[in-house]
Design a protein around this motif. Structure first.
Motif: not given
Length: 148
Positions: A123-148
């Motif tokens: 559940q924790s692993q799925d949550a981190i994956r889902d959160a990264v996918f859900a926010n990657a576009g918004e972070c990338t638009a701010e020139d930050v690539t999420l790392t996990y």
């Protein structure tokens, strides 16, 4: 106390994962990992919410990357180190806005699993994956690539 925190965090995470979009997946990232510096730097995109203590999108994304680096640096037997990451992620979640909060909730869950001496749950692993996918576009638009 830790079991109570675990139960509360699991309940909060269950609601969080239900909100994550299932169809969006970012393109693979190809940037260098974030530094081990646990203090996020203020950014221009911190927006008007910064005056009230809220984290802007860019600062939130950078703080997430920093927490992930710090989480990986904690020694397996150091439950206090994991507790520290948990509480820092909770503080960041409280200061973040919108869906970005999910990044910090997921880091909290991973830190909590580790603090209890367990490997991260599915559940924790799925949550981190889902959160990264859900926010990657918004972070990338701010020139930050999420790392996990």
């Amino acid at each position: 106390m830790r079991k109570l925190i675990a139960a509360l965090a699991m309940a909060g995470l269950a609601g969080l994962t239900a909100c994550a979009p299932a169809s969006e997946a970012p393109a693979p990232a190809s940037t260098a990992p974030a530094s081990g510096n646990s203090v996020a730097k203020p950014s221009k995109s911190a927006s008007a919410g910064a005056s009230t203590g809220a984290l802007g999108v860019k600062e939130s994304c950078e703080r997430f990357n920093s927490l992930v680096v710090d989480l990986r640096a904690v020694k397996a037997e150091d439950s206090d180190g994991y507790d520290d990451i948990y509480f820092r992620a909770q503080e960041a979640k409280d200061a973040a806005t919108g869906d970005i909060k999910g990044l910090f909730a997921a880091v909290s869950m991973l830190a909590l699993d580790r603090s209890l001496g367990e490997t991260p749950s599915k559940q924790s692993q799925d949550a981190i994956r889902d959160a990264v996918f859900a926010n990657a576009g918004e972070c990338t638009a701010e020139d930050v690539t999420l790392t996990y």
